[in-house]
Write a protein that holds these residues in place. Structure first.
Motif, short mmCIF file in Angstrom:
data_model
loop_
_atom_site.label_atom_id
_atom_site.label_comp_id
_atom_site.label_asym_id
_atom_site.label_seq_id
_atom_site.Cartn_x
_atom_site.Cartn_y
_atom_site.Cartn_z
N GLU A 165 -2.77 9.04 6.04
CA GLU A 165 -3.98 8.56 5.39
C GLU A 165 -3.66 7.58 4.27
OE1 GLU A 165 -6.28 11.51 3.31
OE2 GLU A 165 -4.51 12.42 2.37
N PHE A 166 -4.61 6.73 4.01
CA PHE A 166 -4.49 5.73 2.97
C PHE A 166 -4.57 6.38 1.59
CE2 PHE A 166 -4.97 1.77 0.81
CZ PHE A 166 -5.98 1.93 -0.13
N VAL A 167 -3.75 5.89 0.67
CA VAL A 167 -3.76 6.38 -0.70
C VAL A 167 -4.23 5.29 -1.66
CG1 VAL A 167 -2.34 7.24 -2.60
CG2 VAL A 167 -1.92 8.04 -0.27
N ALA A 168 -3.53 4.17 -1.65
CA ALA A 168 -3.84 3.08 -2.58
C ALA A 168 -3.21 1.79 -2.09
CB ALA A 168 -3.34 3.42 -3.98
N ALA A 169 -3.71 0.68 -2.60
CA ALA A 169 -3.12 -0.62 -2.26
C ALA A 169 -3.30 -1.55 -3.45
CB ALA A 169 -3.77 -1.21 -1.01
N ILE A 170 -2.46 -2.57 -3.47
CA ILE A 170 -2.51 -3.54 -4.56
C ILE A 170 -2.23 -4.92 -4.01
CG2 ILE A 170 -0.06 -3.27 -5.16
CD1 ILE A 170 -0.95 -3.43 -8.13
N SER A 171 -2.94 -5.91 -4.53
CA SER A 171 -2.73 -7.28 -4.11
C SER A 171 -1.40 -7.79 -4.62
CB SER A 171 -3.87 -8.16 -4.63
OG SER A 171 -3.88 -8.17 -6.05
N TRP A 172 -0.97 -8.94 -4.09
CA TRP A 172 0.30 -9.50 -4.52
C TRP A 172 0.32 -9.77 -6.02
CZ3 TRP A 172 5.19 -10.20 -3.76
CH2 TRP A 172 5.87 -11.18 -4.48
N SER A 173 -0.77 -10.29 -6.55
CA SER A 173 -0.83 -10.61 -7.98
C SER A 173 -0.92 -9.37 -8.85
CB SER A 173 -2.03 -11.51 -8.26
OG SER A 173 -3.23 -10.77 -8.09
N GLY A 178 0.81 -1.21 0.00
CA GLY A 178 0.00 0.00 0.00
C GLY A 178 0.84 1.26 0.00
N TRP A 179 0.21 2.34 -0.37
CA TRP A 179 0.80 3.67 -0.24
C TRP A 179 -0.06 4.48 0.72
CZ3 TRP A 179 5.41 5.26 -2.12
CH2 TRP A 179 5.98 4.55 -3.18
N PHE A 180 0.60 5.16 1.62
CA PHE A 180 -0.04 6.08 2.53
C PHE A 180 0.66 7.43 2.41
CE2 PHE A 180 -2.73 3.40 5.32
CZ PHE A 180 -2.37 2.15 4.83
N ARG A 181 0.04 8.48 2.93
CA ARG A 181 0.70 9.77 2.92
C ARG A 181 0.37 10.54 4.19
NH1 ARG A 181 -2.74 13.01 -1.80
NH2 ARG A 181 -4.59 13.47 -0.53
N GLN A 182 1.28 11.43 4.54
CA GLN A 182 1.07 12.26 5.73
C GLN A 182 1.49 13.68 5.42
OE1 GLN A 182 2.95 10.88 9.35
NE2 GLN A 182 1.46 11.98 10.59
N ALA A 183 0.53 14.58 5.50
CA ALA A 183 0.78 16.00 5.31
C ALA A 183 1.12 16.64 6.65
CB ALA A 183 -0.43 16.66 4.69
N PRO A 184 1.81 17.76 6.65
CA PRO A 184 2.17 18.42 7.91
C PRO A 184 0.94 18.71 8.76
CG PRO A 184 3.36 19.40 6.10
CD PRO A 184 2.37 18.47 5.48
N GLY A 185 1.01 18.31 10.01
CA GLY A 185 -0.08 18.57 10.94
C GLY A 185 -1.28 17.68 10.78
N LYS A 186 -1.19 16.69 9.91
CA LYS A 186 -2.32 15.80 9.68
C LYS A 186 -1.93 14.35 9.96
CE LYS A 186 -4.65 18.64 6.20
NZ LYS A 186 -5.27 18.64 4.85
N GLU A 187 -2.94 13.53 10.15
CA GLU A 187 -2.69 12.11 10.36
C GLU A 187 -2.37 11.44 9.03
OE1 GLU A 187 -5.58 11.33 14.24
OE2 GLU A 187 -5.98 10.31 12.35
#
Length: 122
Positions: A45-53, A34-43
Motif C-alpha cells: 500500500e501507498f504511504v507517502a510521496a514527494i516531488s523532485w523539488s 514514494g514510500w510504500f509498505r507491505q504487511a504480512p498477508g496484505k497487499e
C-alpha cells in the motif's frame, strides 16, 4: 536508478523511526519518490510521496499528521519520519522512484529499493 532503504527496526507503540532511502544513478534527477509498505498477508500500500523539488508531498489518509516525508537532493537521500507509531504500522517499507502517472499506485514507479522492516510492538 538504484535505491537503498534503511532505518527500520523494532519500536514500541507511540515511538518514532526515521527511514532513509539513498538513491544513485545518473538518471535519477527529476524523479518523484514514494514510500510504500507491505504487511504480512496484505497487499502493498501507498504511504507517502514527494516531488523532485520537495515542494509537494502526498500522504495516505492514515499517515497524515504522523508521517513526514522529505528529501535532500544534494545527498540523493529521501526520508520518512514516522511518529506516533502503531502496531498496525508494522510492515516492510519500500522506497520507489518514478515519473509515470499514478502517485499512489505501484504502476507510477519504475525503480524499487529492497525494503526495510519496521516492527511496532504494543
Amino acid at each position: 536508478v538504484q535505491l537503498q532503504a534503511s532505518g527500520g527496526g523494532l519500536v514500541q507503540a507511540g515511538g518514532s523511526l526515521r527511514l532513509s532511502c539513498a538513491a544513485s544513478g545518473s538518471t535519477y534527477r527529476g524523479y518523484r519518490t514514494g514510500w510504500f509498505r507491505q504487511a504480512p498477508g496484505k497487499e502493498r500500500e501507498f504511504v507517502a510521496a514527494i516531488s523532485w523539488s520537495g515542494a509537494v508531498t502526498y500522504y495516505a489518509d492514515s499517515m497524515k499528521g504522523r508521517f513526514t516525508m522529505s528529501r535532500d537532493n544534494a545527498k540523493n537521500t529521501i526520508f520518512l519520519q514516522m511518529n506516533s507509531l502503531k502496531p498496525e504500522d508494522t510492515a516492510v517499507y519500500y522506497c520507489a522512484a518514478g515519473l509515470r502517472p499514478g502517485i499512489q499506485t505501484d504502476s507510477g514507479y519504475d525503480y524499487w529499493g529492497q525494503g526495510t522492516q519496521v516492527t511496532v510492538s504494543s
